[in-house]
Design a protein around this motif. Structure first.
Motif, PDB file in Angstrom:
ATOM      1  N   ALA A   1       0.834  -1.200   0.000  1.00 27.88           N
ATOM      2  CA  ALA A   1       0.000   0.000   0.000  1.00 27.88           C
ATOM      3  C   ALA A   1       0.869   1.250   0.000  1.00 27.88           C
ATOM      4  N   LYS A   2       2.018   1.186   0.671  1.00 26.52           N
ATOM      5  CA  LYS A   2       2.914   2.336   0.732  1.00 26.52           C
ATOM      6  C   LYS A   2       3.534   2.608  -0.643  1.00 26.52           C
TER       7      LYS A   2
ATOM      8  N   SER B   1       0.451   1.262  -5.518  1.00 20.93           N
ATOM      9  CA  SER B   1       0.187   0.367  -6.638  1.00 20.93           C
ATOM     10  C   SER B   1      -1.030   0.871  -7.415  1.00 20.93           C
TER      11      SER B   1
ATOM     12  N   VAL C   1      -4.521   1.132  -9.313  1.00 17.28           N
ATOM     13  CA  VAL C   1      -5.828   0.517  -9.105  1.00 17.28           C
ATOM     14  C   VAL C   1      -6.114  -0.441 -10.255  1.00 17.28           C
TER      15      VAL C   1
ATOM     16  N   TYR D   1      -2.510  -4.613  -6.530  1.00 17.64           N
ATOM     17  CA  TYR D   1      -3.493  -3.864  -5.747  1.00 17.64           C
ATOM     18  C   TYR D   1      -4.594  -4.794  -5.252  1.00 17.64           C
TER      19      TYR D   1
ATOM     20  N   VAL E   1      -0.871   4.318   6.758  1.00 19.63           N
ATOM     21  CA  VAL E   1       0.039   3.825   5.721  1.00 19.63           C
ATOM     22  C   VAL E   1      -0.770   3.266   4.560  1.00 19.63           C
ATOM     23  N   VAL E   2      -1.809   2.476   4.881  1.00 21.49           N
ATOM     24  CA  VAL E   2      -2.588   1.833   3.830  1.00 21.49           C
ATOM     25  C   VAL E   2      -3.371   2.862   3.015  1.00 21.49           C
TER      26      VAL E   2
END
Lengths: 320, 323
Positions: free
Chosen positions: A276-277, A280, A282, A287, B234-235
């Motif tokens: 997630a950081k 990525s 969509v 993802y 973070v997510v």
């Protein structure tokens, strides 16, 4: 309300007020119901978000490979988790393996320490000391996990690496140990409640037969509070499985199938945080893999919570 | 009960001596060992916490000055600080409190005072219990799918963070507030009904004030957890931010100059209101290989611990006052 001025009889005044009040009362009731219903909407939203992306993930990757790995063209069996690489494989077990190993280390630390803390609080400490100590111990659960992660990486790993040869810079061991400290309050708090709910007459009977305090605690109170303690331990496992920052910082981000706690591992949560950081795209498979792992994690913790709830329900029925 | 005769058999009535050996010394010794272990276990966590605080203060002390709150993040560690992150955390704290207090307290009141025993209230109750056990990172995925992708087409702005953290801490707030409301004696309600008050008047004037310390404790402890959460942020996809977050819900400049069309421009709601929070910024710098950034991370941790543990101490104080 103006009509009550024209008709100043107390009866009708009361009637008008009551009608007004009844409407307001039921409106308030519905407003409150709406607030409470937000939590149901949250659950629906979580399930929807996770499920919709997971479904499109399994449109691209096979569910068989996700659960059982795959056999390569040259006939060797392979199970690895690399959705973000060019050579993609989607076998989830390496991340589950990392999660379970760190959680197991954490529980080895947290179960005896948490139970001993609970025994101290419910059997040994004076009520006054217990009142002060309990919230202080619960502070341990209030420390932000990013702080624990930094502490495990910068203080615990250097100490351990002097004692244990072959310890890697990121390892499951120091993450697990610190996570254990984080989970002590969860186990201690629920177990203390379970032990305090054991009727005092059981203790008195044991003392009457000449038991020492330790024998009362271990042979009478602990078995009588066992279901509450089991519920606490299972809730602790659920906490450990869902914990993110400690493992993301201190245990590393390399999902491998190993049982060696000195190694770098990658947990389900650390994978989610890492990908997630990295922003990525969509609709890309990495993802969607994020949500597939999230769904797995969601189902595991939900199952643990339900088991814990069922056990503690039984325990409540025993003494009330 | 037939076993009882075994002990009697060992008793020699003639000499008055019992052959039954109570092994008192060994048992007392084990008792002491066990008690010592329990005390050790209780204090171990606190020793670890003390060691942790000592280490971060030692590591971060060189950066604990006013500059820490004045500087924005930068590639050069000595010119970096937590200004944007601290302001982001403060903004998040205020708005989360603003949302979670009414929502949490109203839900708790509904479940304790209004809900009849039927499938709906059982569903809500079970649901809240399960939500409280879901890992925070799952809430991050919820926020990513629902708020970041759904409302702001992929931009992780302050509003998405506020909503995500609110949903995250709502279940524990409801659970602990319910306990506080339940602890108000039934006689208080009966007295109020007895003088003709309605249900809402009873709750508003008698139940809520009595439950207030407990509810405040719930709100403060849960919010302190929410403020320390890193994983969901973070997510969501928060990043390093080089400007102050926008606090205001309305652009007052535009409102007073009559420019009604721009009332929401440059406010909390704008889609360029990217944000960072203290724990997230710490996480970024913990991961940086330069040792100066580790010092900076330690200094940030000291600030975060002061904030979070301070809130917890206030809650403990409130709870002890209430009893």
């Amino acid at each position: 309300m103006s009509s009550s001025v024209n008709n100043p009889q107390p009866d009708s005044l009361d009637l008008y007020q009551r009608a007004d009040r009844n409407i307001r009362e039921s409106a308030i009731g519905y407003a409150l119901l709406f607030c409470a219903f937000i939590s149901v909407l949250t659950t629906i939203a979580i399930v929807y978000v996770l499920a919709s992306e997971t479904v499109s993930f399994f449109g691209k990757a096979s569910i068989g490979e996700f659960l059982f790995g795959k056999t390569l063209e040259n006939g060797t069996y392979s199970c690895s988790w690399t959705p973000q690489f060019a050579d993609k494989s989607f076998c989830v077990w390496p991340t589950v393996n990392g999660t379970l190993m760190v959680a197991a280390i954490a529980m080895v630390v947290a179960t005896p320490l948490g139970l001993a803390t609970a025994v101290y609080l419910s059997e040994y400490a004076s009520p006054k000391a217990g009142k002060i100590l309990r919230p202080v111990i619960e502070l341990l659960a209030g420390v932000p996990t990013v702080v624990y992660g930094y502490f495990a990486l910068s203080s615990i790993t250097p100490i351990l690496s002097k004692l244990i040869p072959g310890l890697q810079g990121f390892n499951a061991l120091s993450a697990g140990l610190i996570m254990g400290v984080m989970i002590i309050p969860t186990i201690a708090s629920i177990s203390t409640d379970a032990m305090r709910a054991v009727p005092i007459s059981l203790r008195e009977a044991a003392y009457g037969l000449g038991s020492t305090k330790k024998e009362v605690a271990t042979s009478v109170v602990l078995p009588a509070a066992l279901s509450g303690i089991c519920a606490a331990i299972i809730l602790g496992i659920s906490r450990a499985v869902g914990e993110t920052m400690i493992v993301a910082i201190a245990a590393g981000q390399r999902p491998v199938l190993t049982l060696d706690p000195r190694q770098t591992v990658g947990t389900m949560t650390a994978y989610i945080a890492q990908v997630a950081k990295g922003d990525s795209r969509v609709g890309s498979v990495e993802y969607e893999a994020l949500f597939a792992v999230g769904m797995t994690l969601f189902l595991i913790t939900l199952l643990l919570n339900i088991i814990s709830k069922q056990i503690s329900k039984r325990f409540q029925e025993t003494y009330e | 009960m037939s076993n009882g005769s075994d002990i009697l058999d060992t008793f020699d009535g003639q000499s008055g001596e019992s052959k039954f050996d109570p092994k008192l010394e060994a048992r007392q010794l084990w008792g002491k060992v066990f008690a010592a272990f329990c005390i050790f276990a209780t204090s171990l966590g606190l020793i670890v916490l003390a060691f942790l605080i000592f280490e971060v203060v030692k590591d971060g002390s060189s950066r604990l000055n006013w500059d820490l709150f004045q500087l924005y993040p930068s590639r050069r560690p000595l010119e970096s600080g937590y200004r944007a992150a601290v302001l982001g955390s403060v903004a998040m704290l205020s708005y989360v409190l603003l949302l979670v207090i009414p929502l949490g307290v109203c839900s708790a009141i509904y479940l304790e005072e209004y809900a009849k025993k039927n499938w709906l209230s059982e569903l809500i109750e079970l649901n809240i219990y399960n939500l409280a056990g879901i890992p925070s990172i799952i809430y991050g995925l919820l926020g990513l799918g629902l708020f970041v992708r759904g409302m702001y087409s992929g931009r992780a702005v302050l509003v998405t963070g506020i909503l995500t953290i609110t949903l995250l801490i709502l279940p524990p707030v409801i659970v602990i507030s319910r306990e506080a409301i339940r602890a108000v004696p039934q006689s208080v309600r009966q007295a109020s009904y007895g003088v003709g008050a309605t249900k809402w008047q009873t709750i508003r004037h008698h139940v809520l004030p009595a439950a207030l310390p407990g509810i405040l404790t719930a709100v403060i402890i849960s919010t302190s957890r929410g403020i320390g959460e890193t994983a969901p942020i973070v997510v969501l996809g928060a990043g390093t931010v080089l400007f102050d977050p926008k606090f205001s819900p309305i652009n007052f400049g535009a409102l007073f100059s009559g420019n009604i069309g721009n009332v929401f421009a440059d406010t909390l709601w704008s889609n360029d209101n990217f944000f960072s929070v203290l724990p997230y910024q710490i996480y970024e710098w913990v991961g940086d290989p330069k040792p100066e950034f580790q010092v900076l991370a330690s200094a940030g941790i000291v600030v975060l611990l002061l904030l979070v543990l301070g809130m917890n101490l206030i809650a403990i104080f409130l709870r002890s006052r209430a009893k």
